[in-house]
Design an enzyme around this catalytic site. Sequence first.
Site, PDB file in Angstrom:
ATOM      1  N   ALA A   9       0.818  -1.211   0.000  1.00  0.00           N
ATOM      2  CA  ALA A   9       0.000   0.000   0.000  1.00  0.00           C
ATOM      3  C   ALA A   9       0.851   1.259   0.000  1.00  0.00           C
ATOM      4  O   ALA A   9       0.463   2.281  -0.562  1.00  0.00           O
ATOM      5  CB  ALA A   9      -0.929  -0.010   1.216  1.00  0.00           C
ATOM      6  N   CYS A  10       2.037   1.196   0.610  1.00  0.00           N
ATOM      7  CA  CYS A  10       2.888   2.384   0.691  1.00  0.00           C
ATOM      8  C   CYS A  10       3.523   2.717  -0.649  1.00  0.00           C
ATOM      9  O   CYS A  10       4.200   3.737  -0.781  1.00  0.00           O
ATOM     10  CB  CYS A  10       3.968   2.193   1.747  1.00  0.00           C
ATOM     11  SG  CYS A  10       4.866   0.654   1.607  1.00  0.00           S
ATOM     12  N   HIS A  11       3.331   1.867  -1.658  1.00  0.00           N
ATOM     13  CA  HIS A  11       3.861   2.155  -2.994  1.00  0.00           C
ATOM     14  C   HIS A  11       2.771   2.644  -3.945  1.00  0.00           C
ATOM     15  O   HIS A  11       3.002   2.758  -5.147  1.00  0.00           O
ATOM     16  CB  HIS A  11       4.498   0.898  -3.599  1.00  0.00           C
ATOM     17  CG  HIS A  11       5.678   0.410  -2.820  1.00  0.00           C
ATOM     18  ND1 HIS A  11       6.127  -0.891  -2.887  1.00  0.00           N
ATOM     19  CD2 HIS A  11       6.504   1.040  -1.952  1.00  0.00           C
ATOM     20  CE1 HIS A  11       7.175  -1.043  -2.094  1.00  0.00           C
ATOM     21  NE2 HIS A  11       7.413   0.115  -1.519  1.00  0.00           N
TER      22      HIS A  11
END
Length: 430
Positions: free
Chosen positions: A371-373
């Site tokens: 999700a952080c990408h």
Amino acid sequence: MAKQTDGITSVKGHTFTDPTSLHRSERNLDRIYMDYNATTSLEPEVIDAITEALRDAWGNPSSNYIAGAKAKSIINQSRENVARMVGGKAEDIIFTSGGTEANNLVLHTAVEHFRRNCRAAEQGEGHQNGCTGLPHIITSNVEHDSVKLAAEHLQREGKADVTFVPVSKVTARVEVEDIIAMVRPNTCLVSIMLANNETGVIMPVQEICQRVKCLNKQREQLRILIHTDAAQALGKIRVDACELGVDYLTIVGHKFYGPRIGALYVSGPGTRTPLYPMLFGGGQERNFRPGTENTQMIAGLGKVCFLLCILYGTVRFLFQATFKDRLHFNSHYPGSDILPNTCNVSILGPALQGWRVLSNCRRLLASVGAACHSDSGNRPSHILLNCGVPTEVAANALRLSMGRSTTKEDVDAVVEDLRETVLLLEEMNS
């Protein structure tokens, strides 16, 4: 006797939610959530624990009045629960804001410990072996960004040398011999995640610990510290820090139905294992992580660790029957164990990039990777590329991660949703 009402089973005063009744909001008729490796919703009993703490434990835990004493008691009990979950002692647990802070704290500590020991050696208080050059950190090339970017920052600032050991293109695991081969006299830390957040591959952390500890016995140099980020493993497989043999282990609540708070297991913080603070303040968490404790979120983390059940129902995905030879599993590697809830798959075709497929699905809620990408555009995952997945295949990747409420009917519906979406996109492309 156990009493059951509407999916809730009560045994001796404790209630446990039937997995088939969990999180109905995620399983409505419109959308099906399959991004549990990104985050999970809160268990109902965790919400109750947080609500109770908000109401009754609003006091400062450092105060002596009733509300403060209640907060302190909740924190102490939560520390016991978290420690029990990972096979440690209460004094081994340091509460943090999340996994990112915990991981940064470990890398900061390793570099600071190296620097202090070398300074002492220069002043004639110890051995100088291994104190030439910068502290050396070994990690893998598939780590979460909170390790990867922190290590790169230290390297860029000239504070550490970092070796990013590539994972095998066959197993997608980092191999033990490759880690050991990178050890130098000035190596101060080995940090390898326990399970990968995109492929689900479980890393051989216990074997790495055994080999590094053998090296430590032979070295006159500074001891090599060992860290594992267990964010994706907790709640899916059994995790025991003592059995693994690690010095540090990162815990992230929202990955296993807890709140967005973290903790760091440290084997004897400040005694057996060094820990140096990055923050300075009022002395909370034994000065390792000062700042007035977030009692309510700590209460939630403690509750979910008490309730935690590690046996996920493993759902057999039916993609092969639907897509046949057009399917590529990015999370199946010979000789590697995989998290039972994680499936990373590409449907092959020129118009079937992962982001395009997901944006056209009627029901499926999932991601193409971590999700952080999500703000990195439509580039393929560097994790998959580093595992040897071809670029055109990685571009089509879908990461489906199940939760305890995922049913066989959900999986059937997702497969049908993907089949219809693929047909639509191919018609549009033609």
